[in-house]
Design a protein around this motif. Sequence first.
Motif, PDB file in Angstrom:
ATOM      1  N   GLY A  91       0.853  -1.197   0.000  1.00 44.80           N
ATOM      2  CA  GLY A  91       0.000   0.000   0.000  1.00 44.80           C
ATOM      3  C   GLY A  91       0.889   1.248   0.000  1.00 44.80           C
ATOM      4  O   GLY A  91       2.129   1.145   0.088  1.00 44.80           O
ATOM      5  N   ILE A  92       0.249   2.406  -0.083  1.00 44.59           N
ATOM      6  CA  ILE A  92       0.953   3.704  -0.122  1.00 44.59           C
ATOM      7  C   ILE A  92       2.148   3.713   0.833  1.00 44.59           C
ATOM      8  O   ILE A  92       1.994   3.570   2.045  1.00 44.59           O
ATOM      9  N   ALA A  93       3.354   3.873   0.282  1.00 46.51           N
ATOM     10  CA  ALA A  93       4.577   3.719   1.080  1.00 46.51           C
ATOM     11  C   ALA A  93       4.856   4.959   1.921  1.00 46.51           C
ATOM     12  O   ALA A  93       4.731   6.088   1.430  1.00 46.51           O
ATOM     13  N   GLY A 123      12.144  10.442 -11.793  1.00 48.08           N
ATOM     14  CA  GLY A 123      10.861  10.950 -11.298  1.00 48.08           C
ATOM     15  C   GLY A 123      10.470  10.301  -9.984  1.00 48.08           C
ATOM     16  O   GLY A 123      11.305   9.883  -9.186  1.00 48.08           O
ATOM     17  N   LYS A 124       9.147  10.210  -9.796  1.00 44.19           N
ATOM     18  CA  LYS A 124       8.625   9.694  -8.515  1.00 44.19           C
ATOM     19  C   LYS A 124       8.868   8.193  -8.390  1.00 44.19           C
ATOM     20  O   LYS A 124       8.557   7.426  -9.298  1.00 44.19           O
ATOM     21  N   TRP A 125       9.371   7.766  -7.247  1.00 45.29           N
ATOM     22  CA  TRP A 125       9.657   6.353  -7.000  1.00 45.29           C
ATOM     23  C   TRP A 125       8.535   5.741  -6.162  1.00 45.29           C
ATOM     24  O   TRP A 125       7.750   4.971  -6.628  1.00 45.29           O
ATOM     25  N   ASN A 159       5.490  14.001  -3.473  1.00 46.35           N
ATOM     26  CA  ASN A 159       5.794  15.409  -3.198  1.00 46.35           C
ATOM     27  C   ASN A 159       5.092  15.925  -1.949  1.00 46.35           C
ATOM     28  O   ASN A 159       5.484  16.944  -1.403  1.00 46.35           O
ATOM     29  N   ASP A 160       4.066  15.191  -1.460  1.00 47.70           N
ATOM     30  CA  ASP A 160       3.428  15.635  -0.216  1.00 47.70           C
ATOM     31  C   ASP A 160       3.959  14.891   1.009  1.00 47.70           C
ATOM     32  O   ASP A 160       3.511  15.115   2.116  1.00 47.70           O
ATOM     33  N   ARG A 161       4.907  13.967   0.783  1.00 46.99           N
ATOM     34  CA  ARG A 161       5.544  13.278   1.906  1.00 46.99           C
ATOM     35  C   ARG A 161       6.983  13.744   2.018  1.00 46.99           C
ATOM     36  O   ARG A 161       7.616  14.013   1.000  1.00 46.99           O
ATOM     37  N   VAL A 162       7.498  13.820   3.228  1.00 45.76           N
ATOM     38  CA  VAL A 162       8.893  14.226   3.414  1.00 45.76           C
ATOM     39  C   VAL A 162       9.811  13.108   2.928  1.00 45.76           C
ATOM     40  O   VAL A 162       9.376  11.954   2.904  1.00 45.76           O
ATOM     41  N   HIS A 267      -0.054  15.112  -8.893  1.00 48.29           N
ATOM     42  CA  HIS A 267      -0.253  14.786  -7.471  1.00 48.29           C
ATOM     43  C   HIS A 267      -0.155  16.046  -6.612  1.00 48.29           C
ATOM     44  O   HIS A 267       0.576  16.964  -6.955  1.00 48.29           O
ATOM     45  N   VAL A 268      -0.856  16.046  -5.483  1.00 46.69           N
ATOM     46  CA  VAL A 268      -0.761  17.172  -4.544  1.00 46.69           C
ATOM     47  C   VAL A 268       0.581  17.168  -3.826  1.00 46.69           C
ATOM     48  O   VAL A 268       1.153  16.101  -3.639  1.00 46.69           O
ATOM     49  N   PRO A 269       1.075  18.298  -3.354  1.00 46.55           N
ATOM     50  CA  PRO A 269       0.575  19.651  -3.588  1.00 46.55           C
ATOM     51  C   PRO A 269       0.814  20.067  -5.036  1.00 46.55           C
ATOM     52  O   PRO A 269       1.915  19.896  -5.557  1.00 46.55           O
ATOM     53  N   ASP A 319      -0.887   6.449 -12.871  1.00 42.99           N
ATOM     54  CA  ASP A 319      -0.751   5.454 -11.791  1.00 42.99           C
ATOM     55  C   ASP A 319      -2.059   5.179 -11.058  1.00 42.99           C
ATOM     56  O   ASP A 319      -2.166   4.202 -10.322  1.00 42.99           O
ATOM     57  N   ASN A 320      -3.029   6.048 -11.242  1.00 47.02           N
ATOM     58  CA  ASN A 320      -4.376   5.824 -10.686  1.00 47.02           C
ATOM     59  C   ASN A 320      -5.276   6.915 -11.223  1.00 47.02           C
ATOM     60  O   ASN A 320      -4.803   7.889 -11.817  1.00 47.02           O
ATOM     61  N   GLY A 321      -6.574   6.748 -10.962  1.00 44.57           N
ATOM     62  CA  GLY A 321      -7.542   7.720 -11.458  1.00 44.57           C
ATOM     63  C   GLY A 321      -7.464   9.035 -10.702  1.00 44.57           C
ATOM     64  O   GLY A 321      -6.632   9.218  -9.821  1.00 44.57           O
ATOM     65  N   ASP A 325     -10.028  17.062  -4.157  1.00 48.05           N
ATOM     66  CA  ASP A 325      -9.383  17.450  -2.901  1.00 48.05           C
ATOM     67  C   ASP A 325      -8.640  16.247  -2.357  1.00 48.05           C
ATOM     68  O   ASP A 325      -9.245  15.286  -1.887  1.00 48.05           O
ATOM     69  N   ASP A 326      -7.310  16.278  -2.427  1.00 47.11           N
ATOM     70  CA  ASP A 326      -6.527  15.162  -1.887  1.00 47.11           C
ATOM     71  C   ASP A 326      -5.701  15.647  -0.699  1.00 47.11           C
ATOM     72  O   ASP A 326      -4.608  15.158  -0.447  1.00 47.11           O
ATOM     73  N   GLY A 327      -6.246  16.653  -0.002  1.00 46.28           N
ATOM     74  CA  GLY A 327      -5.590  17.077   1.240  1.00 46.28           C
ATOM     75  C   GLY A 327      -5.097  18.507   1.260  1.00 46.28           C
ATOM     76  O   GLY A 327      -4.575  18.966   2.265  1.00 46.28           O
ATOM     77  N   LYS A 349      -9.470   7.906  -7.902  1.00 47.39           N
ATOM     78  CA  LYS A 349      -8.405   7.436  -7.013  1.00 47.39           C
ATOM     79  C   LYS A 349      -9.022   6.771  -5.790  1.00 47.39           C
ATOM     80  O   LYS A 349     -10.015   7.272  -5.267  1.00 47.39           O
ATOM     81  N   TYR A 350      -8.428   5.706  -5.326  1.00 48.47           N
ATOM     82  CA  TYR A 350      -8.826   4.913  -4.145  1.00 48.47           C
ATOM     83  C   TYR A 350      -9.990   3.949  -4.404  1.00 48.47           C
ATOM     84  O   TYR A 350     -10.395   3.226  -3.502  1.00 48.47           O
ATOM     85  N   SER A 351     -10.577   3.943  -5.607  1.00 46.20           N
ATOM     86  CA  SER A 351     -11.759   3.102  -5.778  1.00 46.20           C
ATOM     87  C   SER A 351     -11.565   2.023  -6.829  1.00 46.20           C
ATOM     88  O   SER A 351     -10.660   2.090  -7.660  1.00 46.20           O
TER      89      SER A 351
HETATM   90  C1  NG6 Z   1      -3.037   9.733   1.206  1.00 42.82           C
HETATM   91  C2  NG6 Z   1      -2.898  11.234   1.274  1.00 42.82           C
HETATM   92  C3  NG6 Z   1      -2.986  11.783  -0.133  1.00 42.82           C
HETATM   93  C4  NG6 Z   1      -1.977  11.119  -1.039  1.00 42.82           C
HETATM   94  C5  NG6 Z   1      -2.147   9.614  -0.971  1.00 42.82           C
HETATM   95  C6  NG6 Z   1      -1.121   8.885  -1.795  1.00 42.82           C
HETATM   96  C7  NG6 Z   1      -3.827  12.368   3.274  1.00 42.82           C
HETATM   97  C8  NG6 Z   1      -5.055  12.928   3.926  1.00 42.82           C
HETATM   98  N1  NG6 Z   1      -3.995  11.819   2.076  1.00 42.82           N
HETATM   99  O1  NG6 Z   1      -2.887   9.197   2.480  1.00 42.82           O
HETATM  100  O2  NG6 Z   1      -2.782  13.164  -0.126  1.00 42.82           O
HETATM  101  O3  NG6 Z   1      -0.677  11.441  -0.637  1.00 42.82           O
HETATM  102  O4  NG6 Z   1      -2.032   9.178   0.360  1.00 42.82           O
HETATM  103  O5  NG6 Z   1      -1.266   9.180  -3.125  1.00 42.82           O
HETATM  104  O6  NG6 Z   1      -2.752  12.437   3.837  1.00 42.82           O
HETATM  105  S1  NG6 Z   1      -0.553   8.271  -4.187  1.00 42.82           S
HETATM  106  O7  NG6 Z   1      -0.970   8.787  -5.489  1.00 42.82           O
HETATM  107  O8  NG6 Z   1       0.866   8.414  -3.991  1.00 42.82           O
HETATM  108  O9  NG6 Z   1      -1.038   6.923  -3.977  1.00 42.82           O
END
Ligand code: NG6
Length: 511
Positions: A91-93, A123-125, A159-162, A267-269, A319-321, A325-327, A349-351
């Motif tokens: 799952g989401i790493a 790019g994104k890993w 890009n939204d994870r450190v 992807h966000v941000p 990589d997904n749909g 608002d993804d946060g 995404k997620y479904s």
């Molecule tokens: C979720 C994040 C979302 C995004 C996703 C992974 C929150 C509320 N949501 O947990 O923003 O990072 O993980 O996205 O933190 S993915 O495209 O890399 O799978």
Amino acid sequence: MKPSLLAFLLHLLCSAWAASANPNIIVIMADDLGYGDVSCNGATAVSTPAIDRLAREGARFTSGYCSASTCTPTRFSLLTGTYAFRQKGTGIAPPNGPLIIKPGTETLPSILKRAGYATAVIGKWHLGLGDPAPDWNGVLKPGPLEIGFDHCFLLPTTNDRVPQVFVEDRRVKNLDPADPLWVGDRQPAGEHPTGITHRDTLKMDWSSGHNQTIHNGISRIGFYTGGMKARFRDEDLADAWVNESKRWIEANKDRPFFLYLAPQDIHVPRVANERFQGKTPLGPRGDCIVQFDWCVGEIIKTLDRLGLAEKTLVVICSDNGPVLDDGYKDGAVEKLGDHQPAGPYRGGKYSVWEGGTRTPFITRWKGRIAPVVSEEIVCTVDLPTSLGALAGLTPAANGCLDSMNLLDAMLGKPGAKGRDHLLQQDNGSGNFGLRAGEWKLVRLEKRDKSEARVSKTERAIPGAKRFLYNLTSDPGETNDVSAAHPDIVQRMNAQLDKLISDKRSRPREQP
Ligand code: NG6
Ligand code: CA
């Protein structure tokens, strides 16, 4: 022998070599790009001329899929050719997660490397690094270089994870040893501004999660300190991917190469370079679509400039749909207007509804793919076996367990068949979709919170719940016909169970 005859023979020999040599392969995977987010699939609020050009010159798939509706499992499957649900921990790493593809696993790059290809990922890993955790200040191993890539230039997580740093081969790029990088999930002691304590200073506010360490005026998931010289600006990511891709393609132009290019857009941000900001009525989400299309255009231009268009197969996928608002509060919802990110499909995404995995899918190989719109079912999980076949190789029998050889279908050859079934997963909750021809079974084990159109009764699921749709008459999955077709539900449910319990779906002996 006369010099002119010798030159002629040499010319013949070289052309024969060129004709038989394996083509270069570039797989460009977007992040969170929906089926309807590109103009060749019907978008009008945003224009994607580069992607549209590839679609015009190649094969555009209306049933092209990624294997999961989140990033990590799709990327895992793209590289390993195995459905991610078969391996725990896909799952989401998280930021400090280990590499989830074990060295020794058969992978798309390992197959192509055996065929003599130079291989790189840019790019994104988001598949983890190190074992049991990344050593951010030391050697980041195992990583891409241990599973088949010769070179990597990465955004290690999302890009939204450190942390917001690049990884080049086995090290954080531009890391000053005097300013070590620390990454963790606990707030460090002392003064450490976060999205909660310094919310009023943020240049993009968060809506859920994303309220920990602040970098570039944006708070993220997770905490980090140090590595100041190594940190990037979100606005510069697209240029970084394009520049590094151009450099690497030029350096490898005289041999077959495989480039897996994975920009973080959209992807966000969602923070596009200043020159793309405000280019569409859709706000930052639209800016990032335009920026992604620009990246694709730069790669095509590079191929044209180097005379490689006829020697290179380009694949565009996601990589997904889509998600709005993804946060972060970036206006994606407010500025949507009539735009349909998932096109006519339900969910995103997620479904495991179609919108989660049915995504843009285009192949172009000038002179070898005749322009076509194909309805054949193809999936990113099929790339290892199909592209291996292009290079004349079959994956090891114990690898690429769900990757079918769909090379002819992917090359848009008339009459060539795609998949007769496709399993769709989410982030690993146990919910599945199964598409077989015109039928689609949705089997929800868990609450599905992914999209608004699931009614309250559908959401509160007491045990597994099955829905059946006819995608020919009902592509939007609005009319559940399970009650009218219990036999089809039973058959497809059994097929899904078997796909899971068989532990593989690629035949051991594949033609
Ligand atoms: C979720 C994040 C979302 C995004 C996703 C992974 C929150 C509320 N949501 O947990 O923003 O990072 O993980 O996205 O933190 S993915 O495209 O890399 O799978
Ligand atoms: Ca994604």
